[in-house]
Design a protein around this motif. Sequence first.
Motif, mmCIF file in Angstrom:
data_model
loop_
_atom_site.group_PDB
_atom_site.id
_atom_site.type_symbol
_atom_site.label_atom_id
_atom_site.label_comp_id
_atom_site.label_asym_id
_atom_site.label_seq_id
_atom_site.Cartn_x
_atom_site.Cartn_y
_atom_site.Cartn_z
ATOM 1 N N VAL A 73 0.852 -1.192 0.000
ATOM 2 C CA VAL A 73 0.000 0.000 0.000
ATOM 3 C C VAL A 73 0.885 1.238 0.000
ATOM 4 O O VAL A 73 2.004 1.214 0.513
ATOM 5 N N GLY A 74 0.379 2.314 -0.578
ATOM 6 C CA GLY A 74 1.149 3.550 -0.521
ATOM 7 C C GLY A 74 0.648 4.622 -1.454
ATOM 8 O O GLY A 74 -0.398 4.500 -2.106
ATOM 9 N N ARG A 75 1.420 5.685 -1.497
ATOM 10 C CA ARG A 75 1.173 6.815 -2.394
ATOM 11 C C ARG A 75 2.269 6.834 -3.438
ATOM 12 O O ARG A 75 3.458 6.706 -3.106
ATOM 13 N N ILE A 76 1.887 6.999 -4.705
ATOM 14 C CA ILE A 76 2.864 7.075 -5.774
ATOM 15 C C ILE A 76 2.579 8.294 -6.637
ATOM 16 O O ILE A 76 1.486 8.869 -6.601
ATOM 17 N N THR A 77 3.577 8.701 -7.398
ATOM 18 C CA THR A 77 3.445 9.826 -8.323
ATOM 19 C C THR A 77 3.753 9.329 -9.723
ATOM 20 O O THR A 77 4.795 8.710 -9.954
ATOM 21 N N VAL A 78 2.829 9.580 -10.643
ATOM 22 C CA VAL A 78 2.986 9.159 -12.041
ATOM 23 C C VAL A 78 2.682 10.354 -12.932
ATOM 24 O O VAL A 78 1.577 10.908 -12.886
#
Length: 291
Positions: free
Chosen positions: A247-252
């Motif tokens: 689980v987490g936060r990502i930047t694309v």
Amino acid sequence: MPHAFSPSRPKPAPSVRRGRRRALACAGALLASVTTLLSVGTAPAAPATAPATTPQGKPRVTAAVLGLDDGSRRPTLYGEDAAYDTASIIKVDILATLLLQAQDAGRHLTAQERAHAEPMIKSSDNAAANALWRQIGQATGLESANKRLGLTATKGGPGARWGLTRTTASDQIRLLRAVFDGQGTASGPKTASSALTEESKAYIRTLMTRIQSDQAWGVSAASGTQWALKNGWLQRNTSGLWDVNSVGRITVNGHHYLVAVLSDGSRSMDEGVTLVERTARQAIAAATAGN
């Protein structure tokens, strides 16, 4: 497990991948049974039931994705939003509960609490999780905090077995929202996203960007150079199959996403990691198709 949200993550070289496999194998040996999730000195538990799989005996997997930049309040789901064992992703929830309890008491975390919290997230230390699980009041404390954090489908593990907490991908997105979502308005009503103070949120975020390099896998595989995450893995006694979650936060491409991928029924940890990463990439590709 503050400064910038996330570190750079270049594609690992083959030697790094081999090192990761060795590290994961060692971790697997340490977590080869559910009893690893018990506090030191506790008697072994009865074997857990085998994880559910599809009729074909294939692993189950569910992904949930929420775009933080488009104002969406509901995640897009890929697969059935069924319950899975958390394994070590529950450590984010344990820390959020600890921080919420400290807020209620009008205090900051003690030095000892930080000494447990930081290795619990950054290196997935089980002894630290044992200590904090007891401190928050085990499942009762966790579930009480989760009501305020907006979670609706997470049931704490029995007794000392925090890794057998059951959750859904959509509930993990609710937890991530409580940590990573927008700041809200000062005059508006208190929401799940604002149950944690900005200081508490920043502390969790920071630790999730500083995990050890051998644990930098999972939903981060779908990101660019920025991510914050927590992974979990557990081999079940009765079946020998693996629960693997991320689980987490990502930047694309400059856009921010919360991602939760939960799985069970893999024949090995490496197979589970591959499944989770492939599913994360597919879910993000679908979510960003219109961008």
